[in-house]
Structures are given as structure tokens and as C-alpha cells.
Scaffold this motif. Structure first.
Motif, PDB file in Angstrom:
ATOM      1  N   ALA A  70       0.822  -1.213   0.000  1.00 34.58           N
ATOM      2  CA  ALA A  70       0.000   0.000   0.000  1.00 34.58           C
ATOM      3  C   ALA A  70       0.857   1.264   0.000  1.00 34.58           C
ATOM      4  O   ALA A  70       0.327   2.372  -0.008  1.00 34.58           O
ATOM      5  CB  ALA A  70      -0.927   0.008   1.210  1.00 34.58           C
ATOM      6  N   LYS A 177      -8.117  -0.294   0.795  1.00 37.88           N
ATOM      7  CA  LYS A 177      -8.728   0.702  -0.099  1.00 37.88           C
ATOM      8  C   LYS A 177      -7.671   1.642  -0.680  1.00 37.88           C
ATOM      9  O   LYS A 177      -7.788   2.084  -1.823  1.00 37.88           O
ATOM     10  CB  LYS A 177      -9.779   1.525   0.651  1.00 37.88           C
ATOM     11  CG  LYS A 177     -11.072   0.784   0.930  1.00 37.88           C
ATOM     12  CD  LYS A 177     -12.041   1.707   1.670  1.00 37.88           C
ATOM     13  CE  LYS A 177     -13.350   0.991   1.990  1.00 37.88           C
ATOM     14  NZ  LYS A 177     -14.279   1.883   2.758  1.00 37.88           N
ATOM     15  N   THR A 178      -6.651   1.951   0.121  1.00 37.20           N
ATOM     16  CA  THR A 178      -5.625   2.878  -0.371  1.00 37.20           C
ATOM     17  C   THR A 178      -4.858   2.265  -1.535  1.00 37.20           C
ATOM     18  O   THR A 178      -4.328   2.985  -2.387  1.00 37.20           O
ATOM     19  CB  THR A 178      -4.612   3.259   0.731  1.00 37.20           C
ATOM     20  OG1 THR A 178      -3.843   2.105   1.108  1.00 37.20           O
ATOM     21  CG2 THR A 178      -5.312   3.812   1.947  1.00 37.20           C
ATOM     22  N   ILE A 179      -4.788   0.939  -1.581  1.00 32.87           N
ATOM     23  CA  ILE A 179      -4.084   0.283  -2.690  1.00 32.87           C
ATOM     24  C   ILE A 179      -4.806   0.569  -4.002  1.00 32.87           C
ATOM     25  O   ILE A 179      -4.181   0.728  -5.058  1.00 32.87           O
ATOM     26  CB  ILE A 179      -3.998  -1.238  -2.443  1.00 32.87           C
ATOM     27  CG1 ILE A 179      -3.173  -1.513  -1.182  1.00 32.87           C
ATOM     28  CG2 ILE A 179      -3.385  -1.949  -3.649  1.00 32.87           C
ATOM     29  CD1 ILE A 179      -3.090  -2.978  -0.800  1.00 32.87           C
ATOM     30  N   LYS A 180      -6.140   0.651  -3.931  1.00 30.10           N
ATOM     31  CA  LYS A 180      -6.923   0.932  -5.132  1.00 30.10           C
ATOM     32  C   LYS A 180      -6.929   2.420  -5.479  1.00 30.10           C
ATOM     33  O   LYS A 180      -6.858   2.791  -6.648  1.00 30.10           O
ATOM     34  CB  LYS A 180      -8.366   0.449  -4.939  1.00 30.10           C
ATOM     35  CG  LYS A 180      -8.492  -1.059  -4.800  1.00 30.10           C
ATOM     36  CD  LYS A 180      -9.960  -1.453  -4.663  1.00 30.10           C
ATOM     37  CE  LYS A 180     -10.095  -2.970  -4.568  1.00 30.10           C
ATOM     38  NZ  LYS A 180     -11.519  -3.396  -4.425  1.00 30.10           N
ATOM     39  N   SER A 181      -7.016   3.272  -4.447  1.00 27.62           N
ATOM     40  CA  SER A 181      -7.155   4.706  -4.699  1.00 27.62           C
ATOM     41  C   SER A 181      -5.818   5.397  -4.961  1.00 27.62           C
ATOM     42  O   SER A 181      -5.727   6.344  -5.726  1.00 27.62           O
ATOM     43  CB  SER A 181      -7.847   5.392  -3.513  1.00 27.62           C
ATOM     44  OG  SER A 181      -7.070   5.242  -2.337  1.00 27.62           O
ATOM     45  N   ASN A 183      -1.919   5.721  -6.349  1.00 28.76           N
ATOM     46  CA  ASN A 183      -1.210   5.254  -7.540  1.00 28.76           C
ATOM     47  C   ASN A 183      -0.254   4.125  -7.178  1.00 28.76           C
ATOM     48  O   ASN A 183       0.871   4.350  -6.778  1.00 28.76           O
ATOM     49  CB  ASN A 183      -0.438   6.423  -8.174  1.00 28.76           C
ATOM     50  CG  ASN A 183       0.253   6.001  -9.461  1.00 28.76           C
ATOM     51  OD1 ASN A 183       0.137   4.853  -9.896  1.00 28.76           O
ATOM     52  ND2 ASN A 183       0.950   6.926 -10.077  1.00 28.76           N
ATOM     53  N   ARG A 184      -0.725   2.890  -7.330  1.00 23.30           N
ATOM     54  CA  ARG A 184       0.091   1.754  -6.930  1.00 23.30           C
ATOM     55  C   ARG A 184       1.270   1.511  -7.865  1.00 23.30           C
ATOM     56  O   ARG A 184       2.143   0.698  -7.579  1.00 23.30           O
ATOM     57  CB  ARG A 184      -0.764   0.493  -6.828  1.00 23.30           C
ATOM     58  CG  ARG A 184      -1.525   0.117  -8.075  1.00 23.30           C
ATOM     59  CD  ARG A 184      -2.470  -1.027  -7.766  1.00 23.30           C
ATOM     60  NE  ARG A 184      -3.278  -1.447  -8.899  1.00 23.30           N
ATOM     61  CZ  ARG A 184      -4.373  -0.830  -9.302  1.00 23.30           C
ATOM     62  NH1 ARG A 184      -4.775   0.263  -8.669  1.00 23.30           N
ATOM     63  NH2 ARG A 184      -5.060  -1.274 -10.329  1.00 23.30           N
TER      64      ARG A 184
END
Length: 216
Positions: A70, A177-181, A183-184
Motif C-alpha cells: 500500500a 482501499k488505499t491500494i486501489k485509490s 497510484n500503486r
């Protein structure tokens, strides 16, 4: 493995402003910190002697691989409290610095090599809160754990006081959720905690790597 409470006090250091004021400080180990804009998600934890047990539970529940995936930075705010307020600030921070470094090194010494490297590769920053200004700003508890997750823009995602399995699950969901929102694919070079190792330990690790390459 049971993490030592004060170290762990520390495993999960920085200050924040709700008004988005830019605060610049130096961490306990000389890193320059700009708050709240860190340009990546941040998990801030507040540590005192009164919340060691709950902070132990939080630390043991966190998955280093998930945090790394993340791209979350760990910021640990340490408040000495008690009689420390009667001692010069410089001596207080020197004492905290020595304790944090010693406890951290002792704790990872019990881990397997792979687990140890996972911890060392995390971005962890330690900040001393001498007068508990940051504690007061974010209404962090003195005798109860407080963790706050911020996004890459410095906006608060979730704040949790106390520990329970349900609260642990809520934090994990927000981290996922932060992984999706976030920029991974964004490249971030972790600062890591390798500087916590003794020079001879670091050199030995390098020698082993070189020898392995030569053998190949």
C-alpha cells in the motif's frame, strides 16, 4: 514473538495539522519532515508509557507486506511524559533515541531473516512530542492507543482509539482501499531502517551478498 512494548511504541513519528498548515520538523534521527504533505499514505501512531499494551497489539496485527504494497509510511509520535518534563529537552530526546534504537534492534533479532528484512524495508519515522502538542492537536489518548491513517494528500481517512479485533479489521479494510485509490504504480524508494543496524552487522550482510554473487 512478543515485541518489546517501548520499541513497538515506536514501530508504528510525526506531527499533523487539521488546518493543512505546513509544519517542518526534524525526526529523532535527523530526517526532515514536512507535515501533512508526505505525498504518500501515512499511518500515524501515538506512543506513551500508558498505552504500551494496546500499541503492542496494533503492531503485532500489522502485516509488513500489506503496508509495503500500500506504500504506507509509518510515523510514530513518542511522548515521554512524567518526570521527563523536568529534564532538558536535548537530554530527553537523546534518551528516547537510544531506547528506540536499542529496542528496535533487539526486537527484530528474534525474527527470521525474511521477516526481519520486511520490517527493515518499511518506511518508519520517529518523532518526539516533548510537550504533547501533537497529542493535543489530534486529541490522541494518553492511556489508550490512537492510530490515524492519512491519504497521500494529508486528509484523515480513519482515526481509531483503543484496540479490538473489530477495529483491527476496519483499519485493514481502509489500508486495502488505499491500494486501489493511491497510484500503486508510482515508484517510491523506501527509506527503510537499515541504519539501525550496527556497522559490523551491515557490513557482514553486504559481504554475504558479495560472496554469494562470486560463487554464482
Amino acid at each position: 514473538m512478543k515485541w518489546n512494548s517501548f520499541l513497538i511504541i515506536a514501530l508504528l513519528s510525526i506531527s499533523w495539522t487539521k488546518e493543512n498548515l505546513q509544519i517542518k520538523r526534524n525526526s529523532l534521527f535527523g530526517q526532515k519532515i514536512s507535515i501533512p504533505n508526505q505525498k504518500q499514505p501515512i499511518l500515524v501512531s501515538f506512543f506513551t508509557k500508558g498505552n504500551q499494551k494496546q500499541m503492542n497489539q496494533w503492531i503485532e496485527s500489522l502485516n509488513p507486506k500489506l503496508l509495503k504494497r500500500a506504500k504506507i509510511k509509518l510515523l510514530n509520535i513518542v511522548s515521554p511524559g512524567g518526570l521527563f518534563f523536568m529534564i532538558p529537552k536535548k537530554k530527553v530526546f537523546n534518551k528516547i533515541r537510544k531506547i528506540v534504537k536499542s529496542e528496535f534492534k533487539e526486537s527484530i533479532s528474534y525474527l527470521q531473516e525474511k521477516e526481519r528484512q520486511d520490517i527493515l524495508n518499511l518506511d518508519i519515522i520517529w518523532l518526539g512530542d516533548y510537550k504533547r502538542q501533537l497529542f493535543n492537536l489530534y486529541k490522541a489518548k494518553i492511556n489508550q492507543s490512537t492510530v490515524i491513517l492519512f491519504d497521500e494528500n494529508g486528509q484523515q481517512i480513519i482515526k481509531i482509539n483503543g484496540y479490538s479485533k473489530t477495529k483491527e479489521s476496519k483499519l485493514k479494510i481502509e489500508i486495502l482501499k488505499t491500494i486501489k485509490s493511491y497510484n500503486r504504480f508510482k515508484k517510491i524508494k523506501p527509506i527503510g531502517h537499515h541504519h539501525f543496524l550496527k556497522n559490523d552487522e551491515s557490513n557482514q550482510h553486504i559481504k554475504v551478498k558479495i560472496q554469494s554473487l562470486n560463487n554464482d
